[in-house]
Write a protein that holds these residues in place. Structure first.
Motif, PDB file in Angstrom:
ATOM      1  N   ALA A   1      51.356  54.448  51.549  1.00  0.00           N
ATOM      2  CA  ALA A   1      50.237  53.610  51.126  1.00  0.00           C
ATOM      3  C   ALA A   1      49.926  52.587  52.199  1.00  0.00           C
ATOM      4  CB  ALA A   1      50.580  52.900  49.822  1.00  0.00           C
TER       5      ALA A   1
ATOM      6  N   VAL B   1      35.284  53.965  41.868  1.00  0.00           N
ATOM      7  CA  VAL B   1      36.701  53.605  41.841  1.00  0.00           C
ATOM      8  C   VAL B   1      36.821  52.117  41.528  1.00  0.00           C
ATOM      9  CG1 VAL B   1      38.818  53.415  43.194  1.00  0.00           C
ATOM     10  CG2 VAL B   1      37.350  55.426  43.440  1.00  0.00           C
TER      11      VAL B   1
ATOM     12  N   ARG C   1      45.420  55.745  51.874  1.00  0.00           N
ATOM     13  CA  ARG C   1      46.728  56.367  51.803  1.00  0.00           C
ATOM     14  C   ARG C   1      46.832  57.358  52.950  1.00  0.00           C
ATOM     15  NH1 ARG C   1      49.120  60.501  47.478  1.00  0.00           N
ATOM     16  NH2 ARG C   1      46.942  61.129  47.554  1.00  0.00           N
TER      17      ARG C   1
ATOM     18  N   VAL D   1      43.282  58.935  53.139  1.00  0.00           N
ATOM     19  CA  VAL D   1      42.530  59.134  51.890  1.00  0.00           C
ATOM     20  C   VAL D   1      41.997  57.781  51.430  1.00  0.00           C
ATOM     21  CG1 VAL D   1      42.561  60.088  49.568  1.00  0.00           C
ATOM     22  CG2 VAL D   1      44.093  61.024  51.320  1.00  0.00           C
ATOM     23  N   ALA D   2      40.681  57.645  51.462  1.00  0.00           N
ATOM     24  CA  ALA D   2      40.041  56.379  51.092  1.00  0.00           C
ATOM     25  C   ALA D   2      39.834  56.321  49.576  1.00  0.00           C
ATOM     26  CB  ALA D   2      38.697  56.258  51.796  1.00  0.00           C
ATOM     27  N   PRO D   3      39.968  55.129  48.992  1.00  0.00           N
ATOM     28  CA  PRO D   3      39.840  55.003  47.527  1.00  0.00           C
ATOM     29  C   PRO D   3      38.377  54.932  47.098  1.00  0.00           C
ATOM     30  CG  PRO D   3      40.368  52.873  48.454  1.00  0.00           C
ATOM     31  CD  PRO D   3      40.325  53.851  49.618  1.00  0.00           C
TER      32      PRO D   3
ATOM     33  N   VAL E   1      48.503  60.505  54.633  1.00  0.00           N
ATOM     34  CA  VAL E   1      49.237  61.703  54.275  1.00  0.00           C
ATOM     35  C   VAL E   1      49.390  62.572  55.517  1.00  0.00           C
ATOM     36  CG1 VAL E   1      49.275  63.744  52.799  1.00  0.00           C
ATOM     37  CG2 VAL E   1      48.227  61.618  51.965  1.00  0.00           C
TER      38      VAL E   1
ATOM     39  N   SER F   1      53.757  60.673  52.692  1.00  0.00           N
ATOM     40  CA  SER F   1      52.597  60.020  52.091  1.00  0.00           C
ATOM     41  C   SER F   1      52.920  58.539  52.017  1.00  0.00           C
ATOM     42  CB  SER F   1      52.368  60.600  50.693  1.00  0.00           C
ATOM     43  OG  SER F   1      51.341  59.895  50.029  1.00  0.00           O
TER      44      SER F   1
ATOM     45  N   ALA G   1      49.411  52.086  44.656  1.00  0.00           N
ATOM     46  CA  ALA G   1      50.449  53.026  45.068  1.00  0.00           C
ATOM     47  C   ALA G   1      51.638  52.925  44.138  1.00  0.00           C
ATOM     48  CB  ALA G   1      50.888  52.730  46.497  1.00  0.00           C
TER      49      ALA G   1
ATOM     50  N   ARG H   1      49.733  58.041  43.442  1.00  0.00           N
ATOM     51  CA  ARG H   1      48.789  56.954  43.571  1.00  0.00           C
ATOM     52  C   ARG H   1      47.958  56.915  42.289  1.00  0.00           C
ATOM     53  NH1 ARG H   1      43.693  56.312  47.502  1.00  0.00           N
ATOM     54  NH2 ARG H   1      43.656  58.525  47.036  1.00  0.00           N
TER      55      ARG H   1
END
Lengths: 214, 214
Positions: free
Chosen positions: B203, A198, B208, B174-176, B210, B201, A203, A208
């Protein structure tokens, strides 16, 4: 330098790039349009369908524009081009997009069945490639020159190019919805093992936007 | 009314709730700690490990606090409790967390092997449940009273409770990051068909957040 990019590629929170049960009436599959809500309000989308207005400044809009610009050639899987299966039945089916498709450049369709090129309005020429994803990419790169090649989808086509390590950059728009079924983008695809990571995550108003590269 | 919640449950962009190759040295699996970066800078995490400071105001911090508060009982899968497989070898293994685990409430461990309850400092009592996920939930609800029951994980335990429709609310962080391999949360789990949908949801600074519910 020219890049091979997939861009504006929408997936659900649970990793599906299209809903199940694609059909002529439902080209994105059941609930597939929910993946693209981030796109519909943007200027890029409105212009594509010949309408006025649309947002230009928001994060979603900036990513939408970037996902449409700079491409000198496109590659699409056959199911992205249409619902016809098996040999082509003449030249009747010319894509989902009417007389003037939104590609405005040579567009290479992966298929097992030969067909003559199809010249559309606005600069799109559909070329039908039967020699596989490598041959299609070579032809697309030659056609694109200094500009980028866009892997337009669908999920199966993108997965094949990712698995072969042929994609330089992937922009995913992760929609805040659960689909539960459909075409899973990541299943069995170990992107870190292929060298991907990544690069950024931003966002938007709805989606996203994640940029993946090497 | 008392709810059954999973909260602060970290997954990667490609849907993995833990990395592969969990071991004594690597309890979250290979690269699993990258999933939890959003949590490490928060006051909730710092307090849990007995340190000062940490962020309290950011979006990640607010979600971290919400993921730790209001629970009167916890349920954990056996692999979440420790690396021991097969029958318990005496009372030597008492969890990953030292003398005072961060649960501060009755905590029910799913296992196929009987073991006497284990009273720890700070209010945590580990109960070992051999009669399955339904029995563990009944016991946890009775212990929690008016407070919520937390399904603490791991992935396999959460998937079982989701598939049985027994979870009221699921907060995913949710990790990037891409993990490529590991324990997939969504694979074969059709959450919409089970009545679940995305409620919100948001940021955070890193993850993120959710909220999924019915």
């Amino acid at each position: 330098m020219s890049k091979v990019r997939a861009a504006g590629f929408s997936i659900s929170l649970d990793g599906f790039g299209a809903g199940p049960d694609q059909s002529l009436a439902d080209p994105l599959g059941h609930r597939g349009t929910e993946l693209h809500q981030w796109y519909f309000a943007t200027r890029s989308f409105r212009a594509m369908i010949g309408e006025e207005g649309g947002d230009t400044d928001g994060v979603d809009a900036v990513h939408a524009r970037r996902a449409m610009e700079g491409f000198g050639a496109h590659i699409l899987g056959r199911n992205m081009f249409g619902p016809v299966r098996g040999p082509w039945k003449g030249d009747e089916w010319t894509g989902w997009w009417g007389d003037e498709p939104p590609f405005h450049a040579p567009t290479f369709i992966l298929t097992h069945h030969r067909r003559e090129p199809l010249v559309m309005a606005g600069g799109t020429v559909f070329h039908f490639v039967t020699e596989g994803i490598g041959a299609a990419l070579e032809q697309a790169k030659a056609a694109a020159g200094d500009r980028d090649v866009k892997i337009g989808g669908g999920v199966s086509t993108l997965r094949q190019y990712l698995a072969a390590g042929l994609v330089d950059e992937l922009h995913l728009a992760v929609a805040p919805v659960l689909l539960g079924r459909g075409e899973a983008l990541f299943a069995g695809l170990d992107l870190p093992a292929l060298g991907y990571r990544v690069l950024s995550s931003e966002a938007g108003e709805i989606a996203r936007h994640v940029i993946i590269g090497r």
